[in-house]
Design a protein around this motif. Structure first.
Motif, mmCIF file in Angstrom:
data_model
loop_
_atom_site.group_PDB
_atom_site.id
_atom_site.type_symbol
_atom_site.label_atom_id
_atom_site.label_comp_id
_atom_site.label_asym_id
_atom_site.label_seq_id
_atom_site.Cartn_x
_atom_site.Cartn_y
_atom_site.Cartn_z
ATOM 1 N N ILE A 288 16.604 22.262 -16.187
ATOM 2 C CA ILE A 288 17.293 23.544 -16.012
ATOM 3 C C ILE A 288 18.677 23.464 -16.653
ATOM 4 N N ALA A 289 18.995 24.491 -17.446
ATOM 5 C CA ALA A 289 20.347 24.651 -17.998
ATOM 6 C C ALA A 289 20.962 25.884 -17.354
ATOM 7 N N VAL A 290 21.885 25.682 -16.435
ATOM 8 C CA VAL A 290 22.600 26.813 -15.831
ATOM 9 C C VAL A 290 23.739 27.157 -16.791
ATOM 10 N N ASP A 291 23.362 27.737 -17.939
ATOM 11 C CA ASP A 291 24.336 27.828 -19.026
ATOM 12 C C ASP A 291 25.207 29.078 -18.973
ATOM 13 N N GLU A 292 25.121 29.827 -17.870
ATOM 14 C CA GLU A 292 26.142 30.826 -17.529
ATOM 15 C C GLU A 292 26.224 30.895 -16.004
ATOM 16 N N TRP A 293 27.398 30.600 -15.484
ATOM 17 C CA TRP A 293 27.638 30.792 -14.049
ATOM 18 C C TRP A 293 29.120 31.067 -13.826
ATOM 19 N N ASN A 294 29.389 31.919 -12.869
ATOM 20 C CA ASN A 294 30.772 32.220 -12.504
ATOM 21 C C ASN A 294 30.758 33.359 -11.489
ATOM 22 N N THR A 295 31.946 33.739 -11.052
ATOM 23 C CA THR A 295 32.140 34.983 -10.299
ATOM 24 C C THR A 295 32.503 36.081 -11.286
ATOM 25 N N LYS A 344 20.558 19.545 -15.793
ATOM 26 C CA LYS A 344 21.136 18.538 -16.685
ATOM 27 C C LYS A 344 22.210 19.108 -17.602
ATOM 28 N N LEU A 345 22.465 20.411 -17.458
ATOM 29 C CA LEU A 345 23.463 21.061 -18.297
ATOM 30 C C LEU A 345 23.877 22.348 -17.594
ATOM 31 N N ALA A 346 25.160 22.647 -17.625
ATOM 32 C CA ALA A 346 25.649 23.900 -17.033
ATOM 33 C C ALA A 346 26.910 24.324 -17.767
ATOM 34 N N CYS A 347 27.139 25.639 -17.817
ATOM 35 C CA CYS A 347 28.294 26.178 -18.531
ATOM 36 C C CYS A 347 29.001 27.220 -17.678
ATOM 37 N N LEU A 348 30.235 26.941 -17.336
ATOM 38 C CA LEU A 348 31.084 27.949 -16.709
ATOM 39 C C LEU A 348 31.335 29.049 -17.725
ATOM 40 N N ALA A 349 31.035 30.284 -17.338
ATOM 41 C CA ALA A 349 31.198 31.407 -18.262
ATOM 42 C C ALA A 349 32.342 32.292 -17.781
ATOM 43 N N GLN A 350 33.476 32.294 -18.513
ATOM 44 C CA GLN A 350 33.650 31.589 -19.767
ATOM 45 C C GLN A 350 34.887 30.700 -19.675
#
Length: 519
Positions: A288-295, A344-350
């Motif tokens: 799983i790539a949570v490649d956009e997450w934030n409030t 294994k991968l995640a990205c705080l957007a932005q």
């Protein structure tokens, strides 16, 4: 005072933590790139126009990998517009954000920024208005050593060595009604499969992410994941999850329930991926790539998202983050850690300005938003193996989730340094919480190497240009190490970090890289 307990056993390990979970997104939206990362003429700009104050904050944040150029932007983007002499690049209409794109910052500038920031690049290809051949060409431009039209074009642009980009996204949110070039699941899955095959022919060993649902609330959620993976299962490594926390009722307790919803979302997508594998009788596991997450809810619609007359680098989706948002970010980071076997991968957007952890002013300063701090502390101290947390805490029922424990916790242990890091969020907003941490299987002579508390009496407090450090971590003083663990008092609505280390390990591995309190 609420009594809570956290049990950690050195032998009960979820997985090794992939440091790429501390990633971020940089998209051509609003001021994320222009007057964010890149501002020629700024007092802190280097010779390439990169803001060195933002670079310094990105390094302090601890970002490990950055996804680029989107986001919604990528689905209408021609990568060729963003290479070559900047003054000769075409100006285009950006349909995703109804802005004018100058293209003065593109692939080569992004790679230069990554090298300066000491982060790994992750590129997304346009599968909205374009398809497999454009992706193949971009991979050749970036990764082939030389001797072909596209690799020699890169060399003529001043980049003799390949960019060697290993991580790629196969489009962005291709299920979304708002996405340029939206496609049905079976069509997207087949396109992703054939694009992946072509990209890997040019550059073997790529790690590829297929688009999961853009929103867990869409009616197609679940069915989309299954159909997409049914088509491209053998050709991709990751399936994306996008998770944005909202607070439509302005209810702080309910808002923090988004943490549990994110955890459920990840587990649901992993289960769907495993169901596809089971049908194929395959031992292969899609990560799983949570490649956009934030409030994101305060600056999401209307003029925040689109402004008339196609402006260039307008102020779009510039969420001002509160202390409450920082608590949610801390809880989200624990969710990512506690799913380390699949995430294994995640990205705080932005990263900057547009729902960014960093804010800037054109020609002016850069500062840390409230959500910067839990991310930076977690990125600094979460290393090694993720331990399985056993939480014993009272729970509260609500609309968001029926059963919400008042303690959210995660922990890592690094065999290389002997450091054990514990992250604890007190979701009780009125009462203090006495936390007892029981450590099993660890050396008895462990000492407290660092302790931090992120707390503010006002949940709506924020960091501004005038008061950039209104919300910042401080030393945690109400903690003591005791035989078999530690005991700490957590303030109402606080996020806390405790780092323990055996004295002999500290002498062999060096001192803990502690984050000093910001004055």
């Amino acid at each position: 005072m609420i009594q809570t307990r956290l049990v950690l056993d050195r032998d009960f390990v979820i997985s090794e933590l992939d440091r790429r979970v501390f990633g971020a997104l940089v998209e051509h939206v609003g001021r994320c790139v222009y007057t964010g990362l890149y501002e020629p003429g700024h007092p802190n700009a280097d010779a390439q126009g990169l803001r060195t104050d933002v670079l310094a904050l990105a390094r302090e944040l601890g970002v490990t990998i950055v996804r680029y150029p989107g986001g919604n932007f990528v689905s209408g983007y021609d990568w060729e517009d963003g290479v070559g002499p900047p003054g000769q690049r075409p100006r285009r209409l950006d349909l995703a954000w109804q802005s004018t794109e100058s293209n003065r910052f593109g692939t080569d500038e992004f790679i230069a920024w990554c090298r300066a920031a000491q982060v790994e690049p992750m590129l997304a290809v346009n599968l909205g208005t374009r398809a497999a051949d454009a992706a193949r060409r971009l991979v050749e431009y970036c990764n082939h050593p030389g001797g072909t039209e596209l690799s020699e074009l890169r060399r003529r642009h001043g980049h003799a060595a390949p960019h060697d980009v290993r991580f790629w996204c196969l489009g962005n949110e291709m299920d979304a009604p708002w996405q340029i070039g939206r496609k049905p699941a079976d069509a997207y899955g087949q396109l992703a499969r054939e694009t992946a095959k072509l990209m890997r022919q040019v550059s073997p060993g790529l790690r590829l992410t297929a688009c999961g649902s853009s929103n867990r609330e869409l009616p197609s959620f679940g069915a989309w994941e299954h159909e997409v993976l049914d088509a491209c299962f053998d050709e991709v490594d990751f399936l994306s999850v996008h998770a944005y926390f909202e607070n439509p009722h302005r209810d702080s307790t309910e808002f923090l329930g988004n943490i549990d919803r994110m955890d459920a979302h990840i587990r649901e997508v992993a289960a769907i991926a495993d169901a596809v594998a089971a049908r194929r009788r395959s031992q292969r596991r899609i990560m799983i790539a949570v490649d956009e997450w934030n409030t994101w809810y305060k600056a999401r619609f209307g003029a925040h998202a689109h402004q008339p007359d196609w402006p260039e680098a307008p102020r779009l989706i510039e969420e001002v983050y509160t202390f409450e948002d920082a608590l949610a970010a801390g809880g989200a980071l624990s969710v990512l850690m506690n799913n380390a076997d699949r995430v294994k991968l995640a990205c705080l957007a932005q990263l900057v300005n547009a729902i960014g952890a960093i804010r800037t002013e054109p020609g002016g300063p850069a500062w840390r938003q409230t959500i910067f701090h839990p991310f930076a502390l977690a990125a600094r101290h979460a290393r090694g193996l993720v331990l399985r947390p056993v939480v014993r805490a009272p729970a509260r029922s609500g609309r968001t989730v029926p059963d919400m424990p008042l303690l959210v916790a995660s922990a890592t242990h690094d065999p290389a340094t002997g450091a054990t890091a514990i992250f604890a969020l007190n979701r009780e907003l009125v009462q203090e919480q006495e936390l007892q941490v029981e450590l099993r299987g660890f050396a008895a002579d462990r000492a407290l190497a660092a302790a931090f508390e992120l707390h503010h009496p006002d949940l709506q407090a924020c960091n501004t240009q005038a008061q950039p450090d209104a919300v910042a971590p401080r030393s945690h003083v109400r903690v003591r190490v005791e035989e078999g663990g530690l005991r700490a008092v957590l303030r109402p609505g606080s996020w806390n970090v405790f780092v323990l280390q055996a004295p002999h390990a500290a002498s062999q591995a060096g001192t803990i890289d502690a984050c000093p309190p910001i004055p």
